[in-house]
Design an enzyme around this catalytic site. Sequence first.
Site, PDB file in Angstrom:
ATOM      1  N   TRP B  42       0.834  -1.217   0.000  1.00  0.00           N
ATOM      2  CA  TRP B  42       0.000   0.000   0.000  1.00  0.00           C
ATOM      3  C   TRP B  42       0.867   1.265   0.000  1.00  0.00           C
ATOM      4  CZ3 TRP B  42      -3.073   2.127   4.767  1.00  0.00           C
ATOM      5  CH2 TRP B  42      -3.999   3.097   4.345  1.00  0.00           C
ATOM      6  N   GLY B  43       2.135   1.116   0.386  1.00  0.00           N
ATOM      7  CA  GLY B  43       3.009   2.287   0.445  1.00  0.00           C
ATOM      8  C   GLY B  43       2.858   3.078   1.732  1.00  0.00           C
TER       9      GLY B  43
END
Lengths: 577, 104
Positions: B42-43
């Site tokens: 997802w970062g």
Amino acid sequence: MERERIVTDVLIIGGGTAGCYAALTIAKESPGTKVVIAEKANIIRSGCLAAGVNALNAYITPGQTAQDYVDYAKRDAAGIAREDLLLSMAEGVNRVTEHLEQLGLVILKDEYGAYAARGKRNIKINGENIKPLLAEAVKKQKNVTVINHVNITDYLLADGGIAGAVGFHVDERKAYVFLADAVLCATGGAAGLYRPNNPGFSRHKMWYPPFNTGAGYAMGIRAGAEMTTFEMRFIALRCKDTIAPTGTIAQGVGARQINAKGEVYETKYGITTSERVYGTAAENLAGRGPCYLHTEGISESQSEDLLKAYLNMAPSQTLKWIESGRLPHEQDVEIEGTEPYIVGGHTASGYWVDTDRRTTLPGLYAAGDVAGGCPQKYVTGALVEGELAAQAILADLGAAGSPLRRADEKRRRLREERIATETERYLGEYEAHLSSGGSPAMFTAEQLEEAMQKVMDNYAGGISTHYRYNERQLHIADDKILMLQKMTEKLHADDMDELLHVYELKERLLVCRVVIAHLAARKETRWHAFAENTDYPGQSDEWLKYVNSVYRDGKVKIRFRELTDTGKQERAEVYGG
Amino acid sequence: MSIFISREACVGCRRCVEACPGNLIKLDADGKAYIRHPKDCWGCTSCVKECGREAISFFLGADMGGRGSRLTTHKEGDFRYWKITDAAGLEQTIVVNQKDANRY
């Protein structure tokens, strides 16, 4: 498969914002009540707050009242929002904010020591560590047990209500059976239903946590809980590629939305949340894209502050600015609408609850993004809902002769038998996917997920149709999603990690079906972009009502509710029946 | 967009395994962390922050305009240091005082 049976007073499914706060509330108000949090990841960084947040978007600033917030949220939702839920939420947001500060959250103060406001409803914070702060507070509570890395798939129904839940460990070959007098669903909403902005390598660079797969919705739908407003999808207006927030730029440095010709277009389409997204889609459709937030020309120090602000919540945007070689004062920030999500904390999709956050199923409560009817709750509203649901649980468990306690010996035995049967059924499903007798690996969960996202994108108003759909398309979407649902039955999982993906896909597909049914049921365009029905392009007062649904015998049955409805009589009906 | 875990720097402490909100990081047979599903990141950079060895760096995929820079971070007292190393090895550091609230 090994199995562990855990008995508790209260089971909280999901240790995110709302779930953690519900546990803290029970610990404070009733330290003798046993609470178990079942969390899919680890509460230290799980849920929506993983990366951090930069502002608290629901706060009643000086001069404003809780009713002002209710009026704003209702206006933004074009009337489709529960006033009772909004008011009880708005009345609590300042209280939980103070508590967050006591837990260690840094909040910007003005020269008089008061919280510095950003507009009428926001305050500025350093929220990089907001989730660890909440998680640490939960871990200190003696009556709260956190079980991390357990994915809950189904409620256990018995004795006319919810008696627990079953799930499995995400790594170890182990099943869990939870028995509880009360269950709080706080799993969050659903991402990954539609084809995302970056469908390739960066497919999970999305607005909402991609790990929120709609489990709580799906469990409730399968168990026959009444759901509301799934047609009010949420679409965020974000920075292109990184899907980072735009509010920090728009409100922080006063950047306006402009099109490729440099024209400010935001005033042309209206300023509600959905109209801002719609305007951007409309400009693109008219050939005036791309659209930007006009930051070129801000000061260098503002530019530097933006780099830091984004590191605290969306580091990819800071990295993107630096990699491009041009900082925000040197180039405008391109913006785009995301794919649609189903999320009760921004829009209003979720469980139909009463004012105290009881669902229509006895023994089951809902808080945060999974709870419907109460949009614009954000972080603080989710905390308040966790608190309210916890208080309702304590009141219901403590009431004399509480039906939730199930003291009667004969009923207790019947309940145990029913639970045992249900448990075997669900655990049998896990085993079936894991057994080597499954289908050859022609189809994987990943492949079917891509197929689902393509269907939703093409036929149920995704990015590729600029969020528009019609009845014919929805019909096609439903047929195709139904087919994919059937195909999931034969999916094979080599290990628990793959089993997790199989179940996440199943959850999403069921949520898709409810979304499609709701989109088809509202025969108007109440909100641009969020529900853009090209068969009925206008808004009509006839549709000032809730679209609700109950899933029965494999079908989504729609029922309409008046705007004045507060969910009360539903509960009476269930108990009476 | 995803993360890169240095096998040399990893000591197998499992902190990243616990921190990942998506259960994406596992330990291999040698007890070193690896990301099982790089495309599912997802970062959020939770793992990058939790790692005490700066063994995990964050990068932008080419589909997001990534050009090979890497982001790592560590904390000293109230200050969080974010180091960006570009493809040519040039470094730059941004320091954020965690006691300062966002002004925007």
